[in-house]
Design a protein around this motif. Structure first.
Motif, PDB file in Angstrom:
ATOM      1  N   GLY A  53      -7.424 -19.200  -1.450  1.00 15.45           N
ATOM      2  CA  GLY A  53      -6.347 -19.785  -0.669  1.00 15.45           C
ATOM      3  C   GLY A  53      -5.077 -19.876  -1.498  1.00 15.45           C
ATOM      4  N   ILE A  54      -3.954 -19.525  -0.886  1.00 16.14           N
ATOM      5  CA  ILE A  54      -2.658 -19.617  -1.564  1.00 16.14           C
ATOM      6  C   ILE A  54      -1.717 -20.449  -0.702  1.00 16.14           C
ATOM      7  N   THR A  55      -1.096 -21.423  -1.325  1.00 15.74           N
ATOM      8  CA  THR A  55      -0.069 -22.233  -0.662  1.00 15.74           C
ATOM      9  C   THR A  55       1.239 -22.056  -1.401  1.00 15.74           C
ATOM     10  N   LEU A  56       2.286 -21.745  -0.659  1.00 17.57           N
ATOM     11  CA  LEU A  56       3.618 -21.643  -1.232  1.00 17.57           C
ATOM     12  C   LEU A  56       4.343 -22.961  -1.012  1.00 17.57           C
ATOM     13  N   PRO A 128       9.746 -15.123   1.856  1.00 15.43           N
ATOM     14  CA  PRO A 128       8.717 -15.764   1.018  1.00 15.43           C
ATOM     15  C   PRO A 128       7.301 -15.658   1.560  1.00 15.43           C
ATOM     16  N   LYS A 129       7.130 -15.848   2.865  1.00 13.29           N
ATOM     17  CA  LYS A 129       5.758 -15.927   3.374  1.00 13.29           C
ATOM     18  C   LYS A 129       5.034 -14.595   3.311  1.00 13.29           C
ATOM     19  N   PHE A 130       5.701 -13.522   3.694  1.00 10.28           N
ATOM     20  CA  PHE A 130       4.995 -12.247   3.727  1.00 10.28           C
ATOM     21  C   PHE A 130       5.246 -11.411   2.483  1.00 10.28           C
ATOM     22  N   THR A 131       6.506 -11.181   2.135  1.00  8.72           N
ATOM     23  CA  THR A 131       6.787 -10.313   0.997  1.00  8.72           C
ATOM     24  C   THR A 131       6.108 -10.817  -0.272  1.00  8.72           C
ATOM     25  N   ASP A 132       6.283 -12.106  -0.561  1.00  6.49           N
ATOM     26  CA  ASP A 132       5.722 -12.656  -1.794  1.00  6.49           C
ATOM     27  C   ASP A 132       4.203 -12.803  -1.712  1.00  6.49           C
ATOM     28  N   LEU A 133       3.705 -13.248  -0.578  1.00  9.12           N
ATOM     29  CA  LEU A 133       2.256 -13.384  -0.422  1.00  9.12           C
ATOM     30  C   LEU A 133       1.561 -12.021  -0.508  1.00  9.12           C
ATOM     31  N   PHE A 134       2.208 -10.987   0.028  1.00  7.40           N
ATOM     32  CA  PHE A 134       1.618  -9.652  -0.064  1.00  7.40           C
ATOM     33  C   PHE A 134       1.463  -9.240  -1.512  1.00  7.40           C
ATOM     34  N   ALA A 135       2.518  -9.459  -2.282  1.00  6.49           N
ATOM     35  CA  ALA A 135       2.449  -9.078  -3.686  1.00  6.49           C
ATOM     36  C   ALA A 135       1.339  -9.834  -4.399  1.00  6.49           C
ATOM     37  N   MET A 136       1.215 -11.116  -4.125  1.00  9.74           N
ATOM     38  CA  MET A 136       0.171 -11.921  -4.765  1.00  9.74           C
ATOM     39  C   MET A 136      -1.218 -11.447  -4.351  1.00  9.74           C
TER      40      MET A 136
END
Length: 384
Positions: A53-56, A128-136
């Motif tokens: 699980g990842i929370t930003l 932030p939600k998609f671009t960064d989460l995709f990379a992570m």
């Protein structure tokens, strides 16, 4: 409460359309702390896959502490962590406040200052939600990224398609039109085929502490719903007083305390009386600090130009509809010119459309499928 069939491993695994047996896969789940993403995490855990699980953390932690029904701050992060502990999955919190402020909050303030009507939830999904989460998720070697959005990913002849949710009251496809084809191939939306009531039942059956948590309300970084206060704090010049002018006659009808208090289509809060018919905000001249008002017929537009367009899959020659607000009903439209790849496109409405404001998004559908959309840059008024 008896356990739902969807919490059985095989049924749960089917919701994620995994490329290999579940016990060989890794799923990253975007966890906001709300019930929807928590249920996605529970379903992913039941599938037998390894789950992370990842929370930003997207905005000021202190400002939202204690506010239930927000997103990505305060008690919501604590709820996400508690759910992860309950499910026995790894959970990480990443501080993205600076990026969120620059990409979403600052843009929100600038749009209001320019007399436009922003939709920050789309900007957040694009950034932030998609671009960064995709990379992570890719760095973590995940087979897919799962979210709690109420939309459906359907395999079509040309690949992954984005469809509206089965429950029309929960559909969030309007906010995801900017999803790219590559992103859609990697995304999973396990809740798109479920009504909200069943999602809450799944949360209770899984023993999640936030099963009865209220849904998110308004914009996450505006805790009290006062958008103008946020904009005024960031852009004080937006509170400069000016004139309220009749758009047809040019007559000055009153004064206002800043263009940031108004959006196209607004009727309340004008404080101008003695008019023969109700007046609405029909335009905003931000540079001159003027709010333009007129009768409802002046809100009717025949077309809109959209920019920064995104296309998902093939576009048919006919049968297109569009939504210019998240809760609006799709209306028949035609497209003039190329569509997608960031080029500007004109949407022509089959019937006059009301309340179409620059800054909003126009999302294009064919039946249940989202084919993309763009930001409304300008409109063509039907009548003067």
């Amino acid at each position: 409460m008896p356990e739902s069939r969807l919490l059985e491993p095989a049924a749960a695994a089917d919701l994620f359309d995994l490329p290999r047996p579940a016990n060989e896969c890794r799923i990253v789940v975007a966890m906001s702390g709300g019930v929807d993403s928590s249920v996605v995490a529970a379903l992913a855990a039941k599938s037998g896959a390894e789950v992370i699980g990842i929370t930003l953390q997207l905005y000021d932690y202190g400002a939202a502490t204690g506010r239930k029904g927000a997103c990505c701050a305060g008690d919501d992060i604590a709820d996400a962590r508690a759910v992860a502990d309950r499910l026995g999955i790894a959970h990480y919190v990443y501080d993205h406040e600076s990026a969120f402020r620059e990409d979403v909050v600052e843009a929100f303030a600038d749009e209001y200052l320019a007399g436009r009507t922003p939709v920050p939830c789309i900007r957040c999904n694009m950034g932030p939600k998609f671009t960064d989460l995709f990379a992570m998720a890719r760095e973590l070697g995940a087979d897919c990224l799962a979210t709690g959005h109420y939309v459906r990913r359907v395999m079509g002849p040309a690949g992954s398609e984005l469809h509206r949710a089965v429950d029309p009251a929960r559909d969030q496809s309007y906010f995801l039109y900017a999803t790219t084809q590559d992103q859609l191939a990697y995304l999973r939306f396990p809740l798109g085929g479920l009504p909200k009531a069943e999602v809450r039942e799944l949360a209770e059956a899984a023993g999640l502490r936030n099963a009865a948590k209220p849904d998110s309300q308004d914009i996450c970084f505006v805790p009290d719903g006062d958008y103008a206060k946020i904009v005024k704090k960031m852009r004080p010049e937006g509170a400069a007083p000016g004139e309220i002018v009749h758009a047809a006659t040019g007559e000055v009808l009153g004064k206002h305390q800043g263009v940031i208090h108004y959006t196209v289509g607004q009727r309340r809060g004008l404080d101008i009386g003695g008019q023969p018919e109700p007046l609405y905000v029909v335009g905003i001249d931000a540079e001159a600090a003027r709010v333009l008002v007129g009768p409802k017929r002046m809100l009717a537009v025949s077309s809109a130009t959209i920019i920064e367009t995104n296309r998902i899959g093939p576009v048919p020659d006919a049968g297109l509809t569009a939504k210019v607000r998240s809760m609006a009903k799709p209306v028949p439209v035609t497209l003039e010119g190329s569509f997608g790849d960031g080029v500007s496109t004109t949407i022509r409405f089959a019937q006059p459309e009301f309340g179409v404001a620059p800054g909003q998004a126009a999302v294009i559908y064919v039946g249940e499928r989202v084919i993309g959309g763009g930001w409304i840059d300008e409109t063509e008024r039907l009548t003067a």
